[in-house]
Design an enzyme around this catalytic site. Sequence first.
Site, mmCIF file in Angstrom:
data_model
loop_
_atom_site.group_PDB
_atom_site.id
_atom_site.type_symbol
_atom_site.label_atom_id
_atom_site.label_comp_id
_atom_site.label_asym_id
_atom_site.label_seq_id
_atom_site.Cartn_x
_atom_site.Cartn_y
_atom_site.Cartn_z
ATOM 1 C CB CYS A 1 0.707 12.929 -44.884
ATOM 2 S SG CYS A 1 0.780 12.604 -43.174
ATOM 3 C CG HIS B 1 5.664 13.675 -43.100
ATOM 4 N ND1 HIS B 1 5.808 14.655 -42.277
ATOM 5 C CD2 HIS B 1 4.397 13.221 -43.252
ATOM 6 C CE1 HIS B 1 4.442 14.568 -41.693
ATOM 7 N NE2 HIS B 1 3.653 13.599 -42.132
HETATM 8 N N1 NAP Z 1 -1.797 17.313 -40.916
HETATM 9 C C1 NAP Z 1 -1.329 16.647 -42.073
HETATM 10 O O1 NAP Z 1 -0.405 16.372 -42.538
HETATM 11 C C2 NAP Z 1 -2.685 15.698 -42.477
HETATM 12 C C3 NAP Z 1 -2.081 14.584 -43.482
HETATM 13 C C4 NAP Z 1 -3.283 13.815 -43.984
HETATM 14 C C5 NAP Z 1 -4.256 13.670 -43.304
HETATM 15 N N2 NAP Z 1 -4.539 14.597 -42.231
HETATM 16 C C6 NAP Z 1 -5.724 14.134 -41.669
HETATM 17 O O2 NAP Z 1 -6.692 15.376 -41.814
HETATM 18 C C7 NAP Z 1 -7.307 15.576 -40.549
HETATM 19 C C8 NAP Z 1 -7.290 16.846 -40.069
HETATM 20 O O3 NAP Z 1 -5.927 17.181 -39.687
HETATM 21 P P1 NAP Z 1 -5.380 18.761 -39.559
HETATM 22 O O4 NAP Z 1 -3.910 18.565 -39.357
HETATM 23 O O5 NAP Z 1 -5.697 19.694 -40.541
HETATM 24 O O6 NAP Z 1 -5.911 18.958 -38.136
HETATM 25 P P2 NAP Z 1 -6.203 20.139 -37.243
HETATM 26 O O7 NAP Z 1 -5.208 21.372 -37.837
HETATM 27 O O8 NAP Z 1 -6.369 20.147 -35.839
HETATM 28 O O9 NAP Z 1 -7.614 20.750 -37.978
HETATM 29 C C9 NAP Z 1 -8.833 20.225 -37.362
HETATM 30 C C10 NAP Z 1 -9.935 20.744 -38.189
HETATM 31 O O10 NAP Z 1 -11.139 19.986 -37.944
HETATM 32 C C11 NAP Z 1 -12.478 20.920 -37.355
HETATM 33 N N3 NAP Z 1 -13.073 20.171 -36.613
HETATM 34 C C12 NAP Z 1 -12.890 19.361 -35.548
HETATM 35 N N4 NAP Z 1 -14.040 18.675 -35.179
HETATM 36 C C13 NAP Z 1 -14.869 19.208 -35.882
HETATM 37 C C14 NAP Z 1 -16.579 18.759 -35.899
HETATM 38 N N5 NAP Z 1 -16.869 17.945 -35.164
HETATM 39 N N6 NAP Z 1 -16.984 19.309 -36.836
HETATM 40 C C15 NAP Z 1 -16.353 20.361 -37.835
HETATM 41 N N7 NAP Z 1 -15.303 20.752 -37.787
HETATM 42 C C16 NAP Z 1 -14.480 19.941 -36.675
HETATM 43 C C17 NAP Z 1 -11.466 21.749 -36.534
HETATM 44 O O11 NAP Z 1 -12.137 23.108 -36.368
HETATM 45 P P3 NAP Z 1 -11.984 24.114 -35.172
HETATM 46 O O12 NAP Z 1 -10.751 24.733 -35.554
HETATM 47 O O13 NAP Z 1 -13.133 24.970 -35.143
HETATM 48 O O14 NAP Z 1 -11.359 23.391 -34.017
HETATM 49 C C18 NAP Z 1 -10.317 22.337 -37.631
HETATM 50 O O15 NAP Z 1 -10.905 23.013 -38.718
HETATM 51 C C19 NAP Z 1 -6.941 14.417 -39.531
HETATM 52 O O16 NAP Z 1 -7.800 13.269 -39.659
HETATM 53 C C20 NAP Z 1 -5.454 14.023 -39.980
HETATM 54 O O17 NAP Z 1 -5.232 12.736 -39.669
HETATM 55 C C21 NAP Z 1 -3.617 15.317 -41.723
#
Ligand code: NAP
Length: 333
Positions: free
Chosen positions: A130, A243
Site C-alpha cells: 500500500c 497512509h
Molecule cells: N490493509 C491494507 O491496507 C493492505 C494493503 C495492501 C495489502 N494488504 C495485504 O492484504 C492482505 C489482507 O490484508 P487485510 O488487511 O485485509 O487483513 P485482514 O483484515 O486480517 O483479513 C484477512 C482475510 O483473509 C482471510 N484468510 C486468512 N487466512 C485464510 C485462508 N487460509 N483461507 C482463506 N481465507 C483466509 C480472513 O478470513 P477470516 O475473516 O475468516 O479470518 C480475512 O478475510 C495481507 O496480505 C496484507 O498485507 C493489506
Amino acid sequence: MNDKINVAVVGATGAVGREMMNILEERNFPINKLKLFATEKSKGKRFTVQGQEYIVDTIKPGSFKDIDIALFSIGSTPSKEIAPRAAQEGAVVIDNSNAFRMDDEVPLVVPEINMDAAGEHNGIIANPNCSTIQMVLALKPIYEKAGIKRLIISTYQAVSGTGKAAIDELEKQVKAYVNDKELKSEVYPHQIAFNVLPHIDIFYDNGYTKEELKMERETKKILNDDNLGITATAARIPVFYGHAESLNIEMEEEIGINEIKEILDETQGVEVVDDPENSVYPLPIDSENNDQVMVGRIRKDFSIDKGINMWVVANNLRKGAALNAVQIAEELS
Ligand SMILES: NC(=O)c1ccc[n+]([C@@H]2O[C@H](COP(=O)([O-])OP(=O)(O)OC[C@H]3O[C@@H](n4cnc5c(N)ncnc54)[C@H](OP(=O)(O)O)[C@@H]3O)[C@@H](O)[C@H]2O)c1
C-alpha cells in the site's frame, strides 16, 4: 475474457476484501458469478454486492475452476499455498500479499504506471504494498521528467494497513482510555492509541523493518531501476484510514516547483492539494472519500542541489490495495 466475468474475492471478510466488494459494486464491475472465500470461522457470513446476496465459503479443490479473476487478500503464508492452486485451476490471481511481489515471474503492477507488465503474467499478478503504490504514483512523473538519484522516505501509516483486527484494537483502546479502563494490546507490541510505533512488520538484522525494505525493493522493480538510492523509516500512527508519507527527493536534473505541480496535476490518479496559506494539504481523513493520491507541501530542499520535499497521502485500503487490484482486473477484462 467474456463480457461478464466470474470473480472470486478471497479474504472477503477482511479489511481489504470488504473494500474489494465495495469497489466492485461502485465501479459496476461486470460480474457474472461472484464467489466469496474466507476461513472456516467466516463460513456462512453474508454480503450483498450489486444487489445480490452472496455467502462466504471455504476454499476446496476445484473452487477456482469456473473463476476468471480471483482477487486475493489473505496474507502471504496462505497466499503462497492457495494462489498457485487457483492459477492452476484457470483463474488469473491478483494478489495483495507480499508472497509473490519480488518473484521475477510475477508482474508487480500499478495500472497507471506499468499495466503493460501485466501482460507477461503466468497466472499471478502482484499488487504492490500500500505505501509503495501511493508513493510510486507521485514519483513516476518526476522520475520521468528529471530523474531521481536518491529518495528518503518517512511514513505515517494507518492501523487499517494491518487489517481488521488492528482497526478494532485502536477503537477499543480509545474507548478504554476515555472510560478510564485498562488498554489491552494484542495486535501491536505496544499501545497504539495516542502513540507512534516506529515498527511495521518484522525487523531484519540490518536494523530495517520488512515494510521499509518492501518500499525500497518494490519501487526499484516498478520503476525498473536498481540504481535508485532509497532509504525508508516506516511508522504506525493511531489513524484508522489513509497512509501519509514525507518524501525527500534528490533529482538528477533541476526542475522548478511550479513545473512539478503542473506535471503531478496532469498525472492520472494524482491530485495536487497544496495551498498551505489556507491550511490546505493532504490529510488521511480526506482520503476516506478520495481515491486520488494527494500530494502537497511541495517545496524545495535548500540543503541540497536539485532537491524537493513533498507530502503524499492516499487511502491504503482502496488505492493502496482493493482499488488497484480491481483496476488491474478491469484492464485485463
Ligand atoms: N490493509 C491494507 O491496507 C493492505 C494493503 C495492501 C495489502 N494488504 C495485504 O492484504 C492482505 C489482507 O490484508 P487485510 O488487511 O485485509 O487483513 P485482514 O483484515 O486480517 O483479513 C484477512 C482475510 O483473509 C482471510 N484468510 C486468512 N487466512 C485464510 C485462508 N487460509 N483461507 C482463506 N481465507 C483466509 C480472513 O478470513 P477470516 O475473516 O475468516 O479470518 C480475512 O478475510 C495481507 O496480505 C496484507 O498485507 C493489506
